[in-house]
Design an enzyme around this catalytic site. Structure first.
Site, PDB file in Angstrom:
ATOM      1  N   GLY A   1       2.671 -14.090  -8.187  1.00 24.58           N
ATOM      2  CA  GLY A   1       2.124 -13.812  -9.515  1.00 24.58           C
ATOM      3  C   GLY A   1       3.212 -13.850 -10.583  1.00 24.58           C
ATOM      4  O   GLY A   1       4.347 -14.270 -10.331  1.00 24.58           O
TER       5      GLY A   1
ATOM      6  N   ASP B   1      -3.924 -11.169   2.527  1.00 26.26           N
ATOM      7  CA  ASP B   1      -4.584 -10.251   1.598  1.00 26.26           C
ATOM      8  C   ASP B   1      -4.230  -8.830   2.023  1.00 26.26           C
ATOM      9  O   ASP B   1      -4.466  -8.454   3.185  1.00 26.26           O
ATOM     10  CB  ASP B   1      -6.110 -10.490   1.686  1.00 26.26           C
ATOM     11  CG  ASP B   1      -6.832  -9.820   0.544  1.00 26.26           C
ATOM     12  OD1 ASP B   1      -6.610  -8.611   0.330  1.00 26.26           O
ATOM     13  OD2 ASP B   1      -7.616 -10.503  -0.133  1.00 26.26           O
TER      14      ASP B   1
ATOM     15  N   THR C   1      -8.157  -3.519  -3.189  1.00 28.13           N
ATOM     16  CA  THR C   1      -6.755  -3.959  -3.239  1.00 28.13           C
ATOM     17  C   THR C   1      -5.844  -2.776  -3.557  1.00 28.13           C
ATOM     18  O   THR C   1      -4.800  -2.585  -2.933  1.00 28.13           O
ATOM     19  CB  THR C   1      -6.585  -5.076  -4.296  1.00 28.13           C
ATOM     20  OG1 THR C   1      -7.316  -6.216  -3.846  1.00 28.13           O
ATOM     21  CG2 THR C   1      -5.121  -5.448  -4.493  1.00 28.13           C
TER      22      THR C   1
ATOM     23  N   GLY D   1       1.422   2.437   5.177  1.00 29.18           N
ATOM     24  CA  GLY D   1       1.443   2.536   6.645  1.00 29.18           C
ATOM     25  C   GLY D   1       2.583   1.700   7.222  1.00 29.18           C
ATOM     26  O   GLY D   1       3.307   2.138   8.124  1.00 29.18           O
TER      27      GLY D   1
ATOM     28  N   TYR E   1      -9.661  -0.608 -12.038  1.00 25.96           N
ATOM     29  CA  TYR E   1      -8.204  -0.780 -12.116  1.00 25.96           C
ATOM     30  C   TYR E   1      -7.519   0.564 -12.366  1.00 25.96           C
ATOM     31  O   TYR E   1      -6.625   0.957 -11.609  1.00 25.96           O
ATOM     32  CB  TYR E   1      -7.896  -1.764 -13.246  1.00 25.96           C
ATOM     33  CG  TYR E   1      -6.440  -2.138 -13.395  1.00 25.96           C
ATOM     34  CD1 TYR E   1      -5.832  -3.050 -12.531  1.00 25.96           C
ATOM     35  CD2 TYR E   1      -5.670  -1.613 -14.434  1.00 25.96           C
ATOM     36  CE1 TYR E   1      -4.500  -3.415 -12.689  1.00 25.96           C
ATOM     37  CE2 TYR E   1      -4.337  -1.977 -14.597  1.00 25.96           C
ATOM     38  CZ  TYR E   1      -3.756  -2.878 -13.727  1.00 25.96           C
ATOM     39  OH  TYR E   1      -2.440  -3.234 -13.891  1.00 25.96           O
TER      40      TYR E   1
ATOM     41  N   TYR F   1       1.781  10.293   1.032  1.00 30.90           N
ATOM     42  CA  TYR F   1       2.571   9.753   2.158  1.00 30.90           C
ATOM     43  C   TYR F   1       4.011  10.280   2.086  1.00 30.90           C
ATOM     44  O   TYR F   1       4.652  10.494   3.109  1.00 30.90           O
ATOM     45  CB  TYR F   1       2.576   8.216   2.144  1.00 30.90           C
ATOM     46  CG  TYR F   1       1.464   7.599   2.957  1.00 30.90           C
ATOM     47  CD1 TYR F   1       0.185   7.481   2.444  1.00 30.90           C
ATOM     48  CD2 TYR F   1       1.695   7.126   4.252  1.00 30.90           C
ATOM     49  CE1 TYR F   1      -0.843   6.909   3.183  1.00 30.90           C
ATOM     50  CE2 TYR F   1       0.673   6.548   5.003  1.00 30.90           C
ATOM     51  CZ  TYR F   1      -0.584   6.439   4.461  1.00 30.90           C
ATOM     52  OH  TYR F   1      -1.594   5.884   5.201  1.00 30.90           O
TER      53      TYR F   1
ATOM     54  N   THR G   1       3.762  -6.174 -20.175  1.00 33.98           N
ATOM     55  CA  THR G   1       4.919  -7.044 -19.981  1.00 33.98           C
ATOM     56  C   THR G   1       4.451  -8.497 -20.081  1.00 33.98           C
ATOM     57  O   THR G   1       3.346  -8.820 -19.660  1.00 33.98           O
ATOM     58  CB  THR G   1       5.560  -6.759 -18.614  1.00 33.98           C
ATOM     59  OG1 THR G   1       5.878  -5.361 -18.573  1.00 33.98           O
ATOM     60  CG2 THR G   1       6.819  -7.567 -18.392  1.00 33.98           C
TER      61      THR G   1
ATOM     62  N   ARG H   1      -4.728 -12.073 -20.815  1.00 31.80           N
ATOM     63  CA  ARG H   1      -4.038 -10.999 -21.529  1.00 31.80           C
ATOM     64  C   ARG H   1      -3.603 -11.502 -22.907  1.00 31.80           C
ATOM     65  O   ARG H   1      -3.550 -12.699 -23.162  1.00 31.80           O
ATOM     66  CB  ARG H   1      -2.853 -10.483 -20.707  1.00 31.80           C
ATOM     67  CG  ARG H   1      -3.327  -9.525 -19.636  1.00 31.80           C
ATOM     68  CD  ARG H   1      -2.210  -9.053 -18.755  1.00 31.80           C
ATOM     69  NE  ARG H   1      -1.854 -10.037 -17.740  1.00 31.80           N
ATOM     70  CZ  ARG H   1      -0.937  -9.841 -16.794  1.00 31.80           C
ATOM     71  NH1 ARG H   1      -0.289  -8.705 -16.737  1.00 31.80           N
ATOM     72  NH2 ARG H   1      -0.676 -10.785 -15.895  1.00 31.80           N
TER      73      ARG H   1
END
Ligand code: NAD
Ligand code: UDP
Length: 312
Positions: free
Chosen positions: A13, A59, A93, A103, A146, A160, A176, A187
Site C-alpha cells: 500500500g 489476507d 481486517t 498471536g 474503521y 496482549y 498522511t 482521500r
C-alpha cells in the site's frame, strides 16, 4: 537493521511500500504481505529482485505462521471510500487481523507496531488532540467499521501486552499523503491533485471549513522506525504534522501548485466527517525526538510530480 526479519502487513500500500523501501535500504530482511485490496504490485515492483525482499499474497484475516523479529501491522484500507466498500470486511481486517498478528508476535516473540489512527478520536471535542483524550466516536455510523475496528485493535494490543507480555508499539497516524497514493484512493490530497491536473472541478465536501493536518510520507516513515526501535516507550503516540489547514485552503494550495484551471465545486459533507483535527505531538517530540520536516507546500510539489506521470 542488518539481518532483522521484518514483516510489513499492507506492505504494497501507500505507507507500507515506502516502509519496505526504507527497511530494505537499511539492510533488513523484509517480508511484504498484502491482499492487494487497495495496494498495488506497481508500488513494490522495483524491490522484487532484491534478495532482501519477499512478497507474500495473504489476507491477515487468516492466520499466518512465519519466523520474524518485528511486525509492522499496516494492513487495512485507509480511505473512507474503500473501508466503507465492505464494512464487515474492514472490521474483520482490524479485529481478526490484529488477533492473528498479535498471536504471531506472541508465538515468535516479535515486537509488533500497530498502525492506529486519529480516527479513534472520532469527531473530537478536544482540540488539538492529545493521547489522553478518549475520543468522540459514533459506534453505529458509516465510519464506525474503521473507527471502532481500530479502537478494538488498540484494545487488543494493550491486552496482549498486559496478559501475554507481547512487546507492542502503538502509533496514532494523522492524515498522511505523498507519492503512491492510488489515483482512485478517494482521500482528499490525491483527489484534489488528480482533479487539478485534469483541470476538472475540485470537489470540496461541505463548505470546506473543516480542518485536517497533513504529514508528508517520509516524515511518517521516520517516526514509524523510531517508534519500533525505541526500547522503552510503547505508546500510544500521535504522529502527524501539527500545522492545520481548512479543506478550502488545501484546495487553493493545490490549484496554485498545479497551475490548474480547475474551479471549486461543493458537494454534501459525508456522515460523521470530523470538523477539525490536529495532533498534539508533544509526546512524540519528547519520546522519539521527532517532528515533521516537510511543509505542505513542499510535499504537495512532490505528490504533484508523482501524479503528473499518470495523467497524460
Ligand atoms: P493503503 O490503503 O494504501 O494501504 C493498506 C494496504 O493494506 C493495502 O496495500 C491493502 O491492499 C492492504 N490490505 C487491506 N486489507 C488487507 C487484509 N485483510 N490483508 C492483507 N492486506 C490488506 O493505506 P495507507 O494509507 O498506506 O494506510 C496504511 C495503514 O495506516 C492502515 O492501517 C491505515 O489505517 C493507517 N493509517 C493511514 C493514514 C494515512 O493518512 N495514510 C492515517 C491513519 C492511519
Ligand atoms: N474531502 C473533500 N473532497 C474530497 C475528498 C475529501 O472535501 O474529494 C474532505 C473530507 O470530507 C474530509 C477531508 O477532506 O473532511 C479529509 O478527507 P479524507 O478522506 O482524506 O480523510 P479523513 O480525514 O476524513 O479520514
Amino acid at each position: 537493521m542488518q539481518g532483522l526479519r521484518i514483516l510489513i502487513t499492507g506492505g504494497a500500500g501507500f505507507l507500507g511500500s515506502h516502509l519496505c523501501d526504507r527497511l530494505v535500504a537499511q539492510g533488513a530482511d523484509v517480508l511484504c504481505l498484502d491482499n492487494f485490496f487497495t495496494g498495488a504490485k506497481r508500488n513494490i515492483r522495483h524491490l522484487i529482485d532484491n534478495h532482501n525482499f519477499e512478497l507474500i499474497r495473504h489476507d491477515i484475516v487468516q492466520p499466518m505462521f512465519l519466523e520474524v523479529d518485528q511486525i509492522y501491522n499496516l494492513a487495512c484500507p485507509a480511505s473512507p471510500v474503500h473501508y466503507q466498500y465492505n464494512p464487515v470486511k474492514t472490521v474483520k481486517t482490524n479485529v481478526m487481523g490484529a488477533i492473528n498478528m498479535l498471536g504471531l508476535a506472541k508465538r515468535v516473540k516479535a515486537r509488533i507496531l500497530q498502525a492506529s489512527t486519529s480516527e479513534i478520536y472520532g469527531s473530537p471535542q478536544e482540540h488539538p488532540q492529545t493521547e489522553t483524550y478518549w475520543g468522540h466516536v459514533n459506534p453505529i455510523g458509516l465510519r464506525s467499521c474503521y473507527d471502532e475496528g481500530k479502537r478494538v485493535a488498540e484494545t487488543l494490543m494493550m491486552d496482549y501486552h498486559r496478559q501475554n507480555q507481547v512487546d507492542i508499539r502503538l502509533v496514532r497516524i494523522f492524515n498522511t499523503y505523498g507519492p503512491r497514493m492510488a489515483i482512485s484512493d478517494g482521500r482528499v490530497v490525491s483527489n484534489f491533485v488528480v482533479q487539478a491536473l485534469r483541470n476538472e472541478p475540485i470537489t470540496i465536501y461541505g463548505d470546506g471549513s473543516q480542518t485536517r493536518s497533513f504529514c508528508y510520507v517520509s516524515d511518517m516513515i521516520d517516526a514509524f522506525i523510531k517508534m519500533m526501535n525505541n526500547e522503552d516507550f510503547i505508546g500510544p503516540v500521535n504522529l502527524g504534522n501539527p500545522t492545520e489547514f481548512s479543506i478550502k485552503q488545501l484546495a487553493e494550495l493545490v490549484v496554485e501548485s498545479t497551475q490548474s484551471k480547475s474551479q471549486i465545486t461543493y458537494k454534501p459533507l459525508p456522515q460523521d466527517d470530523p470538523i477539525q483535527r490536529r495532533p498534539d505531538i508533544t509526546l512524540a517530540k519528547e519520546k522519539l525526538n521527532w517532528e515533521p520536516q516537510v511543509e505542505l507546500k513542499e510535499g504537495l510539489h512532490k505528490a504533484v510530480d508523482y501524479f503528473r506521470e499518470f495523467i497524460a
